[in-house]
Scaffold this motif. Structure first.
Motif, PDB file in Angstrom:
ATOM      1  N   GLU A 115      -2.073  10.674  -0.815  1.00  0.00           N
ATOM      2  CA  GLU A 115      -1.952   9.361  -0.170  1.00  0.00           C
ATOM      3  C   GLU A 115      -3.245   8.564  -0.285  1.00  0.00           C
ATOM      4  O   GLU A 115      -3.212   7.361  -0.564  1.00  0.00           O
ATOM      5  CB  GLU A 115      -1.572   9.542   1.305  1.00  0.00           C
ATOM      6  CG  GLU A 115      -0.167  10.064   1.513  1.00  0.00           C
ATOM      7  CD  GLU A 115       0.115  10.447   2.956  1.00  0.00           C
ATOM      8  OE1 GLU A 115       1.250  10.854   3.246  1.00  0.00           O
ATOM      9  OE2 GLU A 115      -0.808  10.346   3.797  1.00  0.00           O
ATOM     10  N   ASN A 116      -4.375   9.223  -0.064  1.00  0.00           N
ATOM     11  CA  ASN A 116      -5.660   8.517  -0.146  1.00  0.00           C
ATOM     12  C   ASN A 116      -5.897   7.970  -1.550  1.00  0.00           C
ATOM     13  O   ASN A 116      -6.395   6.847  -1.717  1.00  0.00           O
ATOM     14  CB  ASN A 116      -6.805   9.456   0.249  1.00  0.00           C
ATOM     15  CG  ASN A 116      -6.807   9.787   1.726  1.00  0.00           C
ATOM     16  OD1 ASN A 116      -6.146   9.116   2.518  1.00  0.00           O
ATOM     17  ND2 ASN A 116      -7.527  10.830   2.098  1.00  0.00           N
ATOM     18  N   ALA A 117      -5.528   8.754  -2.556  1.00  0.00           N
ATOM     19  CA  ALA A 117      -5.703   8.297  -3.933  1.00  0.00           C
ATOM     20  C   ALA A 117      -4.810   7.092  -4.214  1.00  0.00           C
ATOM     21  O   ALA A 117      -5.248   6.104  -4.825  1.00  0.00           O
ATOM     22  CB  ALA A 117      -5.392   9.433  -4.909  1.00  0.00           C
ATOM     23  N   ALA A 118      -3.560   7.159  -3.758  1.00  0.00           N
ATOM     24  CA  ALA A 118      -2.640   6.043  -3.971  1.00  0.00           C
ATOM     25  C   ALA A 118      -3.076   4.820  -3.187  1.00  0.00           C
ATOM     26  O   ALA A 118      -3.005   3.682  -3.676  1.00  0.00           O
ATOM     27  CB  ALA A 118      -1.221   6.462  -3.574  1.00  0.00           C
ATOM     28  N   PHE A 119      -3.539   5.041  -1.964  1.00  0.00           N
ATOM     29  CA  PHE A 119      -3.980   3.929  -1.121  1.00  0.00           C
ATOM     30  C   PHE A 119      -5.190   3.240  -1.743  1.00  0.00           C
ATOM     31  O   PHE A 119      -5.270   1.997  -1.796  1.00  0.00           O
ATOM     32  CB  PHE A 119      -4.314   4.446   0.277  1.00  0.00           C
ATOM     33  CG  PHE A 119      -4.175   3.416   1.360  1.00  0.00           C
ATOM     34  CD1 PHE A 119      -5.183   2.505   1.609  1.00  0.00           C
ATOM     35  CD2 PHE A 119      -3.043   3.368   2.138  1.00  0.00           C
ATOM     36  CE1 PHE A 119      -5.063   1.552   2.600  1.00  0.00           C
ATOM     37  CE2 PHE A 119      -2.907   2.417   3.139  1.00  0.00           C
ATOM     38  CZ  PHE A 119      -3.922   1.509   3.374  1.00  0.00           C
ATOM     39  N   ALA A 120      -6.146   4.044  -2.247  1.00  0.00           N
ATOM     40  CA  ALA A 120      -7.343   3.474  -2.868  1.00  0.00           C
ATOM     41  C   ALA A 120      -6.987   2.660  -4.105  1.00  0.00           C
ATOM     42  O   ALA A 120      -7.607   1.625  -4.384  1.00  0.00           O
ATOM     43  CB  ALA A 120      -8.320   4.589  -3.230  1.00  0.00           C
ATOM     44  N   GLU A 121      -5.978   3.122  -4.846  1.00  0.00           N
ATOM     45  CA  GLU A 121      -5.542   2.406  -6.045  1.00  0.00           C
ATOM     46  C   GLU A 121      -4.892   1.070  -5.695  1.00  0.00           C
ATOM     47  O   GLU A 121      -5.083   0.075  -6.401  1.00  0.00           O
ATOM     48  CB  GLU A 121      -4.555   3.271  -6.822  1.00  0.00           C
ATOM     49  CG  GLU A 121      -4.020   2.630  -8.080  1.00  0.00           C
ATOM     50  CD  GLU A 121      -3.010   3.508  -8.791  1.00  0.00           C
ATOM     51  OE1 GLU A 121      -2.395   3.024  -9.756  1.00  0.00           O
ATOM     52  OE2 GLU A 121      -2.829   4.677  -8.382  1.00  0.00           O
TER      53      GLU A 121
ATOM     54  N   VAL B  98       0.841  -1.195   0.000  1.00  0.00           N
ATOM     55  CA  VAL B  98       0.000   0.000   0.000  1.00  0.00           C
ATOM     56  C   VAL B  98       0.881   1.252   0.000  1.00  0.00           C
ATOM     57  O   VAL B  98       2.094   1.177  -0.163  1.00  0.00           O
ATOM     58  CB  VAL B  98      -0.973   0.011   1.202  1.00  0.00           C
ATOM     59  CG1 VAL B  98      -1.998  -1.099   1.070  1.00  0.00           C
ATOM     60  CG2 VAL B  98      -0.232  -0.108   2.535  1.00  0.00           C
ATOM     61  N   ALA B  99       0.269   2.401   0.186  1.00  0.00           N
ATOM     62  CA  ALA B  99       0.938   3.697   0.127  1.00  0.00           C
ATOM     63  C   ALA B  99       1.057   4.285   1.532  1.00  0.00           C
ATOM     64  O   ALA B  99       0.460   3.770   2.484  1.00  0.00           O
ATOM     65  CB  ALA B  99       0.141   4.635  -0.773  1.00  0.00           C
TER      66      ALA B  99
END
Length: 261
Positions: free
Chosen positions: A226-232, A136-137
């Motif tokens: 971070e939220n965008a990377a984590f969701a991806e 994850v991120a």
């Protein structure tokens, strides 16, 4: 009860209290801690908050078994505040926040130190940001706060390697302010908390506001990235392999993932 709350000398002590789970944050603990910070922020009798853990861990981060449910069960019921609500409460917390890292700190158990005004650490404690080992991120604006606090290369190692950092390394990096013997940790943290708590609350709030206000927009931007990377990444091949390995009690094997993962 997942969180112990006690008051003394205008210091409110919050003790994470899931020792059998190494104080890992499930939705209930995220909710309790976020609400406790909101309550302390609005309580005119509280000058300082001291955050620590019960047992041999400070916090093992997000409860991975519950995280697996979140990733795989669309009907899983989330808490009132949750992880994001705790971050909101940390960002907005207007009074001095002191962390006393009594034991293992992983994930949010390490990145929360980016929001601490003072951090004390037991000489036997260790910290880890396990993001790459979970596929994850970063989280908790750590991609912004850690380089700011530690310098780029220390932050890069902490966030990229998913390796343990011991107390002396953490102090040298600037992640914590003081390292104490285990039996002295809480007393030393409380002593400093009470020094601050003897000052006017209005002045403490003003000093903290002038220090943190310039950071708020950058923290918000980092959280969005971070939220965008984590969701991806969450629910992707690397993350699912990491969570399955944890549930099965084995080491994750990322070598067989599709190219690019």
């Amino acid at each position: 009860m997942t969180l112990q709350i006690s008051d003394g000398s205008r210091v409110r002590t919050l003790t994470l209290d899931r020792p059998d789970a190494l104080n890992a944050f499930n939705e209930a603990l995220y909710d309790a801690t976020a609400q406790a910070l909101l309550d302390a922020a609005g309580d005119p009798t509280v000058a300082v908050v001291l955050l620590t853990g019960n047992g041999r861990a400070f916090s093992a981060g997000t409860d991975l078994l519950e995280m697996h449910q979140l990733a795989t069960d669309p009907d899983f019921e989330r808490g009132t505040h949750g992880f994001l609500g705790l971050l909101d409460a940390l960002v907005a917390f207007p009074k001095p926040l002191i962390c006393a890292v009594n034991g293992l700190g992983l994930g949010i158990g390490a990145t929360v130190l980016g929001f601490a005004d003072l951090a004390f650490m037991s000489s036997t404690a260790r910290l880890k940001c396990p993001f790459t080992s979970l596929g994850v991120a970063p989280e908790a604006a750590s991609s912004y706060l850690m380089p700011l606090l530690l310098g780029r290369q220390n932050a890069a190692w902490l966030l990229l390697s998913a390796e343990w950092v011991d107390a002396e390394q953490a102090r040298e990096m600037g992640l914590v302010w003081r390292v104490c013997e285990p039996d002295d940790l809480l007393a030393e943290a409380r002593r400093h908390a009470e020094v601050l708590a003897a000052r006017p609350i209005s002045s403490l709030v003003a000093v903290k506001r002038t220090m943190t206000e310039p950071l708020r927009s950058e923290i918000a931007a980092a959280r969005e990235r971070e939220n965008a990377a984590f969701a991806e990444l969450m629910g992707g091949p690397a993350n699912l392999e990491a969570l399955a390995a944890f549930a099965e009690g084995r080491e994750a094997d990322f070598t067989a993932l599709p190219p690019g993962w």
